[in-house]
Design a protein around this motif. Structure first.
Motif, PDB file in Angstrom:
ATOM      1  N   ILE A 210       0.821  -1.214   0.000  1.00  0.00           N
ATOM      2  CA  ILE A 210       0.000   0.000   0.000  1.00  0.00           C
ATOM      3  C   ILE A 210       0.858   1.268   0.000  1.00  0.00           C
ATOM      4  O   ILE A 210       0.582   2.215  -0.731  1.00  0.00           O
ATOM      5  N   ASP A 211       1.917   1.282   0.809  1.00  0.00           N
ATOM      6  CA  ASP A 211       2.751   2.482   0.869  1.00  0.00           C
ATOM      7  C   ASP A 211       3.449   2.740  -0.458  1.00  0.00           C
ATOM      8  O   ASP A 211       3.501   3.884  -0.944  1.00  0.00           O
ATOM      9  N   SER A 212       3.983   1.673  -1.051  1.00  0.00           N
ATOM     10  CA  SER A 212       4.679   1.803  -2.320  1.00  0.00           C
ATOM     11  C   SER A 212       3.729   2.249  -3.420  1.00  0.00           C
ATOM     12  O   SER A 212       4.072   3.096  -4.253  1.00  0.00           O
ATOM     13  N   MET A 213       2.523   1.697  -3.449  1.00  0.00           N
ATOM     14  CA  MET A 213       1.564   2.050  -4.482  1.00  0.00           C
ATOM     15  C   MET A 213       1.228   3.533  -4.432  1.00  0.00           C
ATOM     16  O   MET A 213       1.273   4.239  -5.450  1.00  0.00           O
ATOM     17  N   VAL A 214       0.891   4.027  -3.256  1.00  0.00           N
ATOM     18  CA  VAL A 214       0.510   5.437  -3.118  1.00  0.00           C
ATOM     19  C   VAL A 214       1.690   6.353  -3.428  1.00  0.00           C
ATOM     20  O   VAL A 214       1.545   7.375  -4.110  1.00  0.00           O
ATOM     21  N   ALA A 215       2.888   5.977  -2.955  1.00  0.00           N
ATOM     22  CA  ALA A 215       4.068   6.805  -3.204  1.00  0.00           C
ATOM     23  C   ALA A 215       4.393   6.866  -4.691  1.00  0.00           C
ATOM     24  O   ALA A 215       4.752   7.931  -5.224  1.00  0.00           O
ATOM     25  N   ARG A 216       4.273   5.726  -5.400  1.00  0.00           N
ATOM     26  CA  ARG A 216       4.571   5.689  -6.829  1.00  0.00           C
ATOM     27  C   ARG A 216       3.601   6.559  -7.619  1.00  0.00           C
ATOM     28  O   ARG A 216       3.991   7.296  -8.533  1.00  0.00           O
TER      29      ARG A 216
END
Length: 258
Positions: A210-216
């Motif tokens: 989830i963190d990686s998806m939103v950051a990307r």
């Protein structure tokens, strides 16, 4: 509030209606879900009261319906016109009111002041945008009777909580991306090309958290976005259908009885 956030955020409640109206609201005999009575109080009134109790000194309701506008004003909220879609409305209100801007929806019937305060307190100080999300474990723990739509990622299943914080003016750079994704939400290939094929590939292979998806996604707009984990799984409950409404009424009746 953090030292870097000197004033409480303005709160925006999205209360627009798509062309043709809201069939579920019409089934309930009203023009908008925010007008549905829950425990003797319209849902929109509950939302406005929760935001004011959380310390939001300015609450703005975006709508083009006179009935919704009248209810909002009666609760001490300001009214601004809804634009063509949620992202356009958020962009217009951000330009009008500035940051920080807390955004929620008029159907967030269970919204509690402490959820708002926790969200603001848990938002990292380097975030331009923060999004409240609930893990399935917390939702199943706190409201096992609900049926939600889940985003399945490498670090579990997640549900949105209809609470967003546009913490800085830079957050406005993400509005165009939001609008574009919103316009193509039913065109997977086009949406994938906008979000990036690398992001899509990691998602398909089950390697995207989830963190990686939103950051990307946020990085494409040149902003910093962070996910904040909901402490209470009930924050994921909104009123989109009859089963949601029945659930909310049961939960509030039990709470009042206790």
């Amino acid at each position: 509030m953090k030292p870097t956030d000197p004033a409480p955020p303005t709160a925006l409640v999205l209360a627009g209606v798509r062309p043709g109206g809201d069939p579920f609201a019409q089934e309930q005999g009203v023009l908008h879900k925010g007008l549905i009575d829950v425990g003797g109080v319209p849902i929109l009134a509950r939302v406005c009261r929760a935001l004011l109790a959380a310390g939001c000194e300015r609450v703005v309701v975006s709508t083009n319906l006179p009935e919704v506008a009248a209810l909002a004003k009666g609760e001490g909220a300001e009214v601004l016109p809804a634009q063509d879609g949620p992202s356009a409305t958020v962009g217009a209100v951000l330009r009008e009111c500035g940051a920080p801007l807390l955004v929620t929806t008029a159907d967030h019937a269970l919204l509690r002041p402490e959820w708002v305060r926790d969200f603001l307190a848990d938002t990292p100080g380097d975030a331009d945008v923060a999004i409240l999300m609930a893990r399935r474990q917390e939702v199943d723990r706190d409201v096992p009777a609900t049926s939600r739509s889940w985003i399945r990622l490498a670090d579990g299943q997640w549900s949105g909580c209809n609470l967003f914080l546009l913490r800085t003016e830079a957050a406005g750079r993400g509005i165009a991306l939001w609008s574009s994704v919103e316009a193509n939400r039913k065109k997977p290939l086009k949406m994938a090309s906008q979000l990036g094929w690398g992001t899509l590939a990691r998602f398909v292979l089950g390697r995207l958290g989830i963190d990686s998806m939103v950051a990307r996604i946020a990085s494409q707009a040149g902003i910093s976005a962070r996910v904040v984990r909901a402490r209470d799984g009930r924050a994921a409950v909104d009123v989109d259908k009859a089963a949601d409404l029945d659930l909310v009424r049961r939960l509030l009746a039990a709470e009042q009885g206790a």
